[in-house]
Design an enzyme around this catalytic site. Structure first.
Site, PDB file in Angstrom:
ATOM      1  CG  HIS A  98      -0.418  -0.038   2.542  1.00 30.21           C
ATOM      2  ND1 HIS A  98      -0.014  -0.748   3.043  1.00 30.21           N
ATOM      3  CD2 HIS A  98      -0.193   1.321   3.352  1.00 30.21           C
ATOM      4  CE1 HIS A  98       0.831  -0.429   4.197  1.00 30.21           C
ATOM      5  NE2 HIS A  98       0.617   0.876   4.343  1.00 30.21           N
ATOM      6  CG  ASP A  99       2.267   3.195   3.085  1.00 24.62           C
ATOM      7  OD1 ASP A  99       1.556   4.027   2.609  1.00 24.62           O
ATOM      8  OD2 ASP A  99       2.604   3.084   4.233  1.00 24.62           O
ATOM      9  CE  LYS A 102       4.447   6.455   3.573  1.00 17.54           C
ATOM     10  NZ  LYS A 102       4.513   6.094   5.185  1.00 17.54           N
ATOM     11  CG  HIS A 127       2.443   7.482  -0.266  1.00 17.70           C
ATOM     12  ND1 HIS A 127       1.725   8.650   0.676  1.00 17.70           N
ATOM     13  CD2 HIS A 127       1.892   6.395   0.154  1.00 17.70           C
ATOM     14  CE1 HIS A 127       1.098   7.931   1.499  1.00 17.70           C
ATOM     15  NE2 HIS A 127       0.839   6.681   1.374  1.00 17.70           N
ATOM     16  CG  HIS A 153      -3.113   3.490   1.351  1.00 15.64           C
ATOM     17  ND1 HIS A 153      -2.361   3.839   0.264  1.00 15.64           N
ATOM     18  CD2 HIS A 153      -2.187   3.824   2.277  1.00 15.64           C
ATOM     19  CE1 HIS A 153      -1.250   4.409   0.680  1.00 15.64           C
ATOM     20  NE2 HIS A 153      -1.264   4.545   1.912  1.00 15.64           N
ATOM     21  CG  HIS A 154      -3.425   7.739   2.890  1.00 12.12           C
ATOM     22  ND1 HIS A 154      -3.399   7.823   4.437  1.00 12.12           N
ATOM     23  CD2 HIS A 154      -2.522   7.181   2.533  1.00 12.12           C
ATOM     24  CE1 HIS A 154      -2.193   7.107   4.707  1.00 12.12           C
ATOM     25  NE2 HIS A 154      -1.518   7.049   3.452  1.00 12.12           N
TER      26      HIS A 154
END
Length: 173
Positions: A98-99, A102, A127, A153-154
């Protein structure tokens, strides 16, 4: 004439049975090979995905064991929602990615000890979109799901999330 008829019929039946058996064996062999190739491709994708998730953890000190927790949350929520086992398994496997976006965020921001400035916060928020772009795929369902997870996801139920400000059921599961 009757004996000739039965002999020809038995010959025809034998031919059909032999041909059918040969086709079955050949198709089974090819099906097994395709299944093995598919499984190898999936395992390769999973290994790359897990190494990429680990690379993210190495760059972002705040992510230590975060990816495993997210995968665990996905499993719990997915089970509660009654997702079928294959879909749930795939979701749990892509969750650590998910990240992934980054990796495009500068170290001075990712590793900054104090609060971020407004400008730095906007950079970090990129990101999600960057991760979705990095994982986007036209033909691989695993990567397509990973892209969706990274890109959404955010998002927040009330529409205040990012990057797209999706609201409620607009947000992918």
């Amino acid at each position: 004439i009757e004996l000739t008829f039965w002999c020809a019929t038995l010959k025809g039946v034998g031919f059909v049975l032999a041909t059918g058996t040969l086709l079955y064996v050949l198709l089974k062999r090819d099906t097994d090979r395709l299944r093995e190739a598919h499984d190898a491709r999936l395992l390769s994708s999973l290994e790359i995905a897990h190494r990429l998730a680990y690379a993210i953890e190495l760059r972002d000190v705040t992510c230590s064991e975060h990816n495993e927790r997210i995968a665990g949350y996905c499993r719990c929520v997915g089970q509660e929602l009654g997702l079928e086992i294959n879909r749930l398994d795939m979701l749990v496997r892509v969750a650590p990615l998910h990240d992934v976006g980054k990796i495009a965020i500068p170290d001075y921001i990712l590793q900054k000890p104090g609060p971020l400035s407004e400008e730095e916060t906007q950079i970090v928020r990129k990101h999600a979109r960057l991760g979705a772009e990095l994982l986007r795929s036209d033909g691989n369902p695993f990567m397509t799901l990973a892209s969706t997870v990274a890109g959404s996801h955010h998002e927040a139920w009330d529409g205040t999330g990012y990057p797209s400000g999706l609201k409620g059921e607009e947000i992918p599961l």
